[in-house]
Design a protein around this motif. Sequence first.
Motif, PDB file in Angstrom:
ATOM      1  N   GLY A   1      55.295  40.423  25.493  1.00 55.77           N
ATOM      2  CA  GLY A   1      54.118  41.094  25.123  1.00 55.77           C
ATOM      3  C   GLY A   1      54.162  42.495  25.233  1.00 55.77           C
ATOM      4  N   GLY A   2      54.501  43.358  26.178  1.00 53.97           N
ATOM      5  CA  GLY A   2      53.928  45.192  26.291  1.00 53.97           C
ATOM      6  C   GLY A   2      54.020  44.437  27.451  1.00 53.97           C
ATOM      7  N   GLU A   3      53.837  46.211  27.840  1.00 56.91           N
ATOM      8  CA  GLU A   3      53.729  46.414  29.300  1.00 56.91           C
ATOM      9  C   GLU A   3      52.280  46.509  30.534  1.00 56.91           C
ATOM     10  N   SER A   4      52.409  46.160  31.467  1.00 56.80           N
ATOM     11  CA  SER A   4      50.553  46.029  31.948  1.00 56.80           C
ATOM     12  C   SER A   4      50.644  47.646  32.694  1.00 56.80           C
ATOM     13  N   PRO A   5      49.422  47.873  32.091  1.00 53.26           N
ATOM     14  CA  PRO A   5      48.969  48.900  32.982  1.00 53.26           C
ATOM     15  C   PRO A   5      49.180  48.975  34.205  1.00 53.26           C
ATOM     16  N   PRO A   6      48.476  50.414  35.096  1.00 51.67           N
ATOM     17  CA  PRO A   6      47.952  50.443  36.361  1.00 51.67           C
ATOM     18  C   PRO A   6      47.483  49.297  37.140  1.00 51.67           C
ATOM     19  N   ALA A   7      48.152  49.155  38.092  1.00 51.39           N
ATOM     20  CA  ALA A   7      46.980  48.420  38.544  1.00 51.39           C
ATOM     21  C   ALA A   7      46.063  49.191  39.091  1.00 51.39           C
ATOM     22  N   ILE A   8      44.278  48.440  39.329  1.00 51.59           N
ATOM     23  CA  ILE A   8      43.551  49.020  39.806  1.00 51.59           C
ATOM     24  C   ILE A   8      43.193  48.950  40.230  1.00 51.59           C
ATOM     25  N   PRO A   9      42.639  50.087  41.551  1.00 50.00           N
ATOM     26  CA  PRO A   9      42.139  49.180  43.197  1.00 50.00           C
ATOM     27  C   PRO A   9      41.210  48.337  42.918  1.00 50.00           C
ATOM     28  N   ASP A  10      41.540  47.320  43.638  1.00 54.72           N
ATOM     29  CA  ASP A  10      40.588  46.352  44.074  1.00 54.72           C
ATOM     30  C   ASP A  10      38.731  46.775  45.229  1.00 54.72           C
ATOM     31  N   THR A  11      38.455  47.400  44.534  1.00 58.29           N
ATOM     32  CA  THR A  11      37.129  48.269  45.393  1.00 58.29           C
ATOM     33  C   THR A  11      35.672  47.354  44.738  1.00 58.29           C
ATOM     34  N   LEU A  12      35.681  45.978  44.112  1.00 58.98           N
ATOM     35  CA  LEU A  12      35.148  45.617  43.980  1.00 58.98           C
ATOM     36  C   LEU A  12      34.397  44.356  45.507  1.00 58.98           C
ATOM     37  N   SER A  13      33.019  44.507  45.922  1.00 57.62           N
ATOM     38  CA  SER A  13      31.832  43.650  46.781  1.00 57.62           C
ATOM     39  C   SER A  13      32.990  41.642  46.538  1.00 57.62           C
ATOM     40  N   LEU A  14      32.934  41.070  48.007  1.00 54.65           N
ATOM     41  CA  LEU A  14      33.089  39.806  47.446  1.00 54.65           C
ATOM     42  C   LEU A  14      31.879  39.742  46.834  1.00 54.65           C
ATOM     43  N   ALA A  15      30.046  39.588  46.889  1.00 49.42           N
ATOM     44  CA  ALA A  15      29.372  39.294  46.718  1.00 49.42           C
ATOM     45  C   ALA A  15      29.390  39.386  45.111  1.00 49.42           C
ATOM     46  N   ALA A  16      29.993  41.042  44.853  1.00 44.35           N
ATOM     47  CA  ALA A  16      30.201  41.428  42.998  1.00 44.35           C
ATOM     48  C   ALA A  16      31.474  40.464  42.465  1.00 44.35           C
ATOM     49  N   TRP A  17      32.552  39.768  42.839  1.00 42.76           N
ATOM     50  CA  TRP A  17      32.790  38.983  42.648  1.00 42.76           C
ATOM     51  C   TRP A  17      32.703  37.657  42.068  1.00 42.76           C
ATOM     52  N   VAL A  18      31.886  37.364  43.351  1.00 44.14           N
ATOM     53  CA  VAL A  18      31.433  36.175  43.067  1.00 44.14           C
ATOM     54  C   VAL A  18      29.937  36.502  41.600  1.00 44.14           C
ATOM     55  N   GLU A  19      28.973  36.435  42.010  1.00 47.27           N
ATOM     56  CA  GLU A  19      27.569  37.277  41.312  1.00 47.27           C
ATOM     57  C   GLU A  19      28.102  36.811  40.164  1.00 47.27           C
ATOM     58  N   GLU A  20      28.851  37.975  39.561  1.00 44.36           N
ATOM     59  CA  GLU A  20      28.887  38.740  38.616  1.00 44.36           C
ATOM     60  C   GLU A  20      30.570  38.181  37.422  1.00 44.36           C
ATOM     61  N   ARG A  21      31.421  38.711  38.801  1.00 44.89           N
ATOM     62  CA  ARG A  21      32.650  37.581  37.664  1.00 44.89           C
ATOM     63  C   ARG A  21      32.736  36.065  37.490  1.00 44.89           C
ATOM     64  N   LEU A  22      32.823  35.687  38.432  1.00 41.66           N
ATOM     65  CA  LEU A  22      33.155  33.991  38.470  1.00 41.66           C
ATOM     66  C   LEU A  22      31.385  33.531  38.552  1.00 41.66           C
ATOM     67  N   LEU A  23      30.771  32.967  38.665  1.00 40.93           N
ATOM     68  CA  LEU A  23      29.677  32.326  38.258  1.00 40.93           C
ATOM     69  C   LEU A  23      29.806  32.502  36.403  1.00 40.93           C
ATOM     70  N   PRO A  24      29.102  33.457  35.749  1.00 36.91           N
ATOM     71  CA  PRO A  24      28.870  33.804  35.220  1.00 36.91           C
ATOM     72  C   PRO A  24      30.413  33.157  34.614  1.00 36.91           C
ATOM     73  N   LEU A  25      31.540  32.956  34.268  1.00 36.75           N
ATOM     74  CA  LEU A  25      33.025  32.474  33.684  1.00 36.75           C
ATOM     75  C   LEU A  25      32.734  30.978  33.089  1.00 36.75           C
ATOM     76  N   ARG A  26      31.804  30.288  33.887  1.00 35.77           N
ATOM     77  CA  ARG A  26      31.571  28.879  33.633  1.00 35.77           C
ATOM     78  C   ARG A  26      30.745  28.595  32.206  1.00 35.77           C
ATOM     79  N   ALA A  27      30.330  29.343  32.220  1.00 37.14           N
ATOM     80  CA  ALA A  27      29.455  29.635  30.292  1.00 37.14           C
ATOM     81  C   ALA A  27      30.010  29.976  29.413  1.00 37.14           C
ATOM     82  N   GLN A  28      31.505  30.778  30.054  1.00 36.64           N
ATOM     83  CA  GLN A  28      32.160  31.093  28.222  1.00 36.64           C
ATOM     84  C   GLN A  28      32.882  30.764  28.016  1.00 36.64           C
ATOM     85  N   PRO A  29      33.444  30.995  27.049  1.00 39.71           N
ATOM     86  CA  PRO A  29      33.940  30.058  25.861  1.00 39.71           C
ATOM     87  C   PRO A  29      35.364  30.227  26.378  1.00 39.71           C
ATOM     88  N   GLU A  30      35.727  29.607  26.355  1.00 40.34           N
ATOM     89  CA  GLU A  30      37.343  29.733  26.857  1.00 40.34           C
ATOM     90  C   GLU A  30      38.516  31.180  26.351  1.00 40.34           C
TER      91      GLU A  30
END
Length: 542
Positions: free
Chosen positions: A98-127
């Motif tokens: 469906g289209g071109e991919s945007p340029p890759a964003i440097p992964d500067t987010l810490s492991l703790a931020a990935w888990v606590e701010e991104r992954l754990l809240p995912l469970r409560a979100q709609p599909e």
Amino acid sequence: MKRFAELYAGLDRTNSTNEKIAALVDYFHAAAPADAAWAVWFLTGRRLQRLVPSSALAAWAREAAGVPEWLFEECYGAVGDLAETVALLLDANATPAGGESPPAIPDTLSLAAWVEERLLPLRAQPEAAQREAVVAWWRELERWPRFVLGKLLTGALRVGVAQTLVERALSEVAKVEPQTIAQRLMGTWEPTAEFFSRLVGRIEEGEDVSRPYPFALASPLDLAPSELGEVGDWLMEWKWDGIRAQLIRRGGDCFLWSRGEELLTERFPEIVRIARSRLPEGMVLDGEILAMHEGRPLPFSVLQRRIGRIRLTERVLAEAPAAFVAYDLLEAEGDDLRDRPLAERRARLAEAIEPAQPILSLSPEVVAESWEAAAAERLRCRELGVEGLMIKRLGSPYRAGRRRGDWWKWKIDPYEVDAVLLYAQPGHGRRASLCTDYTFGVWDGSELVTFAKAYSGLTDDEIVALDLWIRQNTIERFGPVRSVPPVQVFTLAFEGIARSARHRSGVAVRFPRIARWRPDKRAEEADTLERLRALLVATRRV
């Protein structure tokens, strides 16, 4: 996330103990405490609960990579691991449908931020929100971080490093003994910056009174007992078929921990009640939780009824009465006794638990004047409902982990049956590309009925040969599972057998593994369900 993924890749690429420890030390020195805490959490085998269904991840990956379902399934079947399949497909086709991919964003987010701010809240979100987030993360990550993300999302992260190596690395960082780190990692803890600071600190403040000690483990006896020296230098006990546990009486309360670091206090209220009222403060017992009736151990399957219930009713408590058989004293009056000789610890243990009998009892000594007499006692094990003999040096300290030489387990010979291979699927980790998980059946009349799965016992050469045969002779595919012609016979070994309403065969076996591949036998010569039922009767533990 990128730093943790690099550590994961480095650990995966080497078999050198020193290189693994060096990589861990470098990571813990450089990582922020919150990141290091989450890394310890994952490296010691703890996992996030599955955050999104695997089927949803597969569907999103197919769409993002622009591949049809049949091709995705072919790739999955060849790779054998969903996270790896997704990482490779998206790496090979960086432009989603469906289209071109945007340029890759440097992964500067810490492991703790990935888990606590991104992954754990995912469970409560709609599909729909889950899909949008995951696809965006895939686009910004490189292959290895994307692979680790897939493992975290599915709760299937396994790192190729033993916990003892993690403890050794942390001990180098903290400049304390590895056993101190092992002790601090026991029990329940949360992966926070504060926890990591205490973990590697010189002095641990606010110590958790519920925390158990690291368990001492026995080695399988792989030599003649006579090679151990004088029989009088050893203590012999029965090897119980229960749940290894530590019973802790500290801080005015009582705690019951399994060897798997699961808190079982609420599961066995009768044990905890007696311990609270009859044991003195500052005491830790090592022993076994058993289902007992009139002094005789009941099958492990009876004990499992207590574990699997959400609520313990009076009926369940009556059907599976529990007791704690103690065989070591690790702490008394708040003093650590682990460096004292076993003979001293056992004498103090016998005195300490006398008021708490029969719910708490001393594991009885198996008296034998010679190793020949000990072998004769071992022959009684099935009759008594135990797994064999424990042989412990009377002068030994209580040492964490499996230290060869002081504690041995002389188990009875396992049960064996000949069974037919029916299904196979890929394993995990280094075996993700090979079929190493097998399902076996026995004859029920003219029909083969599945009764056990086994994952171990074959040599590397046998695994490769069998994997080739499976792929060349697959009849049907059910996702990663392949059905094969019922012609390959294997001897399976297992430790116990019990009735089971959950299995079509009506029986369940404990710790099944492959003892031998039997190309000399035809499938028609495999064992029958009738023989398994006869084994049930023979154990007198139906």
